[in-house]
Design an enzyme around this catalytic site. Sequence first.
Site, PDB file in Angstrom:
ATOM      1  CG  HIS A 129      -1.879   0.999   1.446  1.00 11.71           C
ATOM      2  ND1 HIS A 129      -1.585   2.278   1.855  1.00 11.71           N
ATOM      3  CD2 HIS A 129      -3.223   0.961   1.287  1.00 11.71           C
ATOM      4  CE1 HIS A 129      -2.704   2.982   1.948  1.00 11.71           C
ATOM      5  NE2 HIS A 129      -3.721   2.209   1.600  1.00 11.71           N
ATOM      6  CB  CYS A 141      -3.840   3.294  -1.443  1.00 10.54           C
ATOM      7  SG  CYS A 141      -5.124   4.464  -1.073  1.00 10.54           S
TER       8      CYS A 141
HETATM    9  N1  PLP Z   1      -1.790  -0.476   4.560  1.00  8.78           N
HETATM   10  C1  PLP Z   1      -2.748  -1.231   4.014  1.00  8.78           C
HETATM   11  C2  PLP Z   1      -2.405  -2.610   3.510  1.00  8.78           C
HETATM   12  C3  PLP Z   1      -4.057  -0.743   3.922  1.00  8.78           C
HETATM   13  O1  PLP Z   1      -5.010  -1.489   3.355  1.00  8.78           O
HETATM   14  C4  PLP Z   1      -4.342   0.559   4.417  1.00  8.78           C
HETATM   15  C5  PLP Z   1      -5.698   1.138   4.296  1.00  8.78           C
HETATM   16  O2  PLP Z   1      -6.386   0.983   3.318  1.00  8.78           O
HETATM   17  C6  PLP Z   1      -3.300   1.298   4.986  1.00  8.78           C
HETATM   18  C7  PLP Z   1      -2.039   0.743   5.034  1.00  8.78           C
HETATM   19  C8  PLP Z   1      -3.511   2.682   5.509  1.00  8.78           C
HETATM   20  O3  PLP Z   1      -4.329   2.684   6.627  1.00  8.78           O
HETATM   21  P1  PLP Z   1      -4.825   4.088   7.245  1.00  8.78           P
HETATM   22  O4  PLP Z   1      -5.388   4.865   6.094  1.00  8.78           O
HETATM   23  O5  PLP Z   1      -5.846   3.696   8.238  1.00  8.78           O
HETATM   24  O6  PLP Z   1      -3.662   4.736   7.847  1.00  8.78           O
END
Ligand code: PLP
Length: 414
Positions: A131, A372
Amino acid sequence: MKTDDGQGKPAVDWARVRADFPILKRQVHGKPLVYFDSANTGQKPEAVIAATEDFYRRHNANVSRAVHALGNEATEAYEGARGKLARHFNVRADELVLCSGTTFAMNLVAYSFALPRLKPGDAILVTRMEHHANIVPWQLVAQRTGATLKVAELHPDGSLDLDGLHKAMTPEVKLLGVAHVSNVLGTVNPVAAICREAARRGIVTVVDGSQAAPHMAVDIAAIGCDFYAATGHKMGGPTGTGILWGRRALLDAMPPFLGGGEMIKEVRFDGTVFNDVPHKFEAGTPNIAGFVGLGAAVDYLDALGMENIATREQELLAHATEELTKIDGLRIFGTAPEKAAVISFAIEGTHSHDLATLLDLEGVAVRSGQHCAHPLLQWLGVGTTCRASLAYYNTHAEIDAFVAALRKVRTLLA
Ligand code: PLP
């Protein structure tokens, strides 16, 4: 944990569990809501909503400052949530930083741990399936330190090429960022084995547990990483909540990320003494009610049993995959043997935004886009995908309704 009563009946009454989620009784565009976007954010059970409301109705005060009764109650509730999270993830509470989510957690590690340590010639290793929260903070640090970013690639089924990953762990690699579970492919990575290999080479490991924590029992101590991040709102807790666990020695050696109230012991104009870990990393008033809610979410998940949740979701995943595979021209991205209940797909000749928009009119909420994870989508060779992400509160009937809706909207788009 037992998943049946010994006579083949499920140990959990999933219909009753579903009734705990008020939002799932909603209609959307005149149709019953089918919420298949839990990888984006999870729905909240009544217990979480009630705990948050009760905090504001009866206990609201700031933490760690006031000596009055409400101040003590608020502090106890906030620290109580930290204790629940520590037990849930099998770590020490004094190594658990409460923060706004994985994005904050990764940036904390990037700026407080990596920035002061990395230098030109060093490398940060990430995988193709990360991500953006586990890519962009490292790019920012690389730009400022002269370090480089290396990428470990995937097999065609969306599983990590472990040989390639191990080969990429060269002496200049100082830090590895790896997802426990991919938010696009659903791939579950063998993070304990990966962290063992990295540790043998002296590489510090940062595991992004955002998509693992909602689906399975996560024992951070058993994984053996150096840092583990997770997001509370995907676990049934309120938005703006999350955790960063780090090894105490590393956290102790790291400078604060943000400065202000709560994170100090003494402030003088000629120097400030910082608070102990984890408070050193919790500047300012935290999301107190949010963490009270997250504590209730953890209680709720623990009462259901993460193993029961995992079994239930695997059943739903199997059913959805079987039904989707019957649709002509539908391609599923991510078919690794170890997979969580996240299904990214595309249908030949249709755009995923059109599919998602028309599905919404049928009451079905799926995500469409790049999730993302631009570098992963580039590798998949598609601009966007639709993503149906399931949770234990979903049903087989909802999957059937989703597949029927998909067949219908596909005809409309043909
Ligand atoms: N990492 C992964 C694998 C995710 O799916 C997400 C959220 O979609 C995030 C990080 C980021 O999370 P947050 O937006 O709650 O900080």
